[in-house]
Enzyme design. Sequence first.
Site, PDB file in Angstrom:
ATOM      1  CG  ASP A  85      -2.071   0.833   1.202  1.00 58.47           C
ATOM      2  OD1 ASP A  85      -2.275   1.393   0.174  1.00 58.47           O
ATOM      3  OD2 ASP A  85      -2.412   1.332   2.403  1.00 58.47           O
ATOM      4  CG  HIS A  86      -0.361   4.766   0.001  1.00 58.87           C
ATOM      5  ND1 HIS A  86      -0.604   5.951  -0.758  1.00 58.87           N
ATOM      6  CD2 HIS A  86      -1.435   4.466   0.465  1.00 58.87           C
ATOM      7  CE1 HIS A  86      -1.793   6.251  -0.656  1.00 58.87           C
ATOM      8  NE2 HIS A  86      -2.522   5.413   0.071  1.00 58.87           N
ATOM      9  CG  HIS A 183      -5.186   8.068   3.503  1.00 55.39           C
ATOM     10  ND1 HIS A 183      -4.162   8.637   2.657  1.00 55.39           N
ATOM     11  CD2 HIS A 183      -5.322   6.798   2.785  1.00 55.39           C
ATOM     12  CE1 HIS A 183      -4.206   8.082   1.682  1.00 55.39           C
ATOM     13  NE2 HIS A 183      -4.859   7.045   1.492  1.00 55.39           N
ATOM     14  N   GLY A 184      -7.775   8.189   7.344  1.00 57.14           N
ATOM     15  CA  GLY A 184      -8.187   8.541   8.444  1.00 57.14           C
ATOM     16  C   GLY A 184      -9.605   8.831   8.686  1.00 57.14           C
ATOM     17  CG  HIS A 211      -6.700   5.000  -1.490  1.00 54.41           C
ATOM     18  ND1 HIS A 211      -5.395   4.724  -1.031  1.00 54.41           N
ATOM     19  CD2 HIS A 211      -6.637   4.427  -2.641  1.00 54.41           C
ATOM     20  CE1 HIS A 211      -4.441   4.063  -1.758  1.00 54.41           C
ATOM     21  NE2 HIS A 211      -5.501   3.936  -2.789  1.00 54.41           N
ATOM     22  N   GLY A 212      -9.452   5.470   1.864  1.00 51.59           N
ATOM     23  CA  GLY A 212     -10.264   6.059   2.861  1.00 51.59           C
ATOM     24  C   GLY A 212     -11.662   5.636   3.133  1.00 51.59           C
ATOM     25  CG  ASN A 233      -7.179   0.945  -0.130  1.00 51.13           C
ATOM     26  OD1 ASN A 233      -7.808   0.003  -0.764  1.00 51.13           O
ATOM     27  ND2 ASN A 233      -6.259   1.458  -0.573  1.00 51.13           N
TER      28      ASN A 233
END
Length: 287
Positions: A85-86, A183-184, A211-212, A233
Amino acid sequence: MPLVSMKEMLDKGRAEGYAIGQFNLNNLEFTQAILQAAQEEQSPVILGVSEGAAKYMGGFKTVVRIVESLIESYEVTVPVAIHLDHGSSFEKCVEAIYAGFTSVMIDGSHHPLEENIALTKKVVDVAHTLGISVEAELGRIGGQEDDIIVDDAEAAYAIPAECDELVRETKVDCFAPALGSVHGPYKGEPNLGFDRMEEVSKLTGVPLVLHGGTGIPTKDIQRAISLGTAKINVNTENQISSAKRVREVLADNTEMYDPRKYLGPAREAIKETVIGKMREFGSSNKA
C-alpha cells in the site's frame, strides 16, 4: 490456496457490481482476524501492507511468511492478495515483489504527471513480467498514511483526462483517483466527486480504487461501486474497533496483564468489522 494477484478478483468485482475490501495489516491479530473473516464470508480479500507496517512487523518477507503460514493453518481457500500500500519508490515495489507480494501500489501522486507515468510504467514493466498486479494514484488524497500527511489545502481532485493518459500509458490493473476521500477519520461529511468518478471510470475502463473507506455512508459506497469502484481500502475503522475493545476489557479488568486476554477480544472486534464491510461491499460468497 496460494496468494494471487488482485487483477482477476477486481475485474470480476467490477463486472458483477461489487467491491473487494483491502484491509490493512498492523500486527498478527489483524492478520488472523482478516483471514478468518474472509474464509467465513467466502469473500476474496486484499491484505494491504504499508511500508511502515511492514517495518513494524519485521519486514516484507516476515509479513509474507506470516500470511502464508496462517493461510495453511486456517485452511483458507478464498483468493487472497497481499498488496504493498502506497509504495514510495520503484526500489520498494521491487523489494516487496521479491519478498512474495502479489500486488503493489506505486504512489507517484506527488510527482508531476509525466514523472508519475514514467515511474508507474517502470514498476508495471517489472511487475507484469512476474504476474504481479499494479495500482497507481493520481491527485492528492487528504489525511495521514503512515508518516505522510496531506492537509486539506494540499488535497487535489484528479483530472479525468490525466487519469485516462496515465492508465493508457502505464497499463496499470487498477487506479486510485483522488476524488474527495481521506485517509483516517473524516472531520465532516464525506464529499465524493461522483460525476468525476463516473467520467474517470468510463475513460479508463479499469477497476477504480477508493482510499479512505472508513466513515463513508453505505449509500455512497454503493454509488461508488455502481460507477466502477471495485477496491475499497479500510484500516482506520479496524484500528478504532480493536482499540475500543482493548480499552473496554482493561477497564473491566484493571489487574489484567496477559496480552492474549485483551488482544484476543481485539481480534474478534476486527473480525466483526471486516465481516460487516465485506457484506456492505457485496463481496461475501463471491470467492
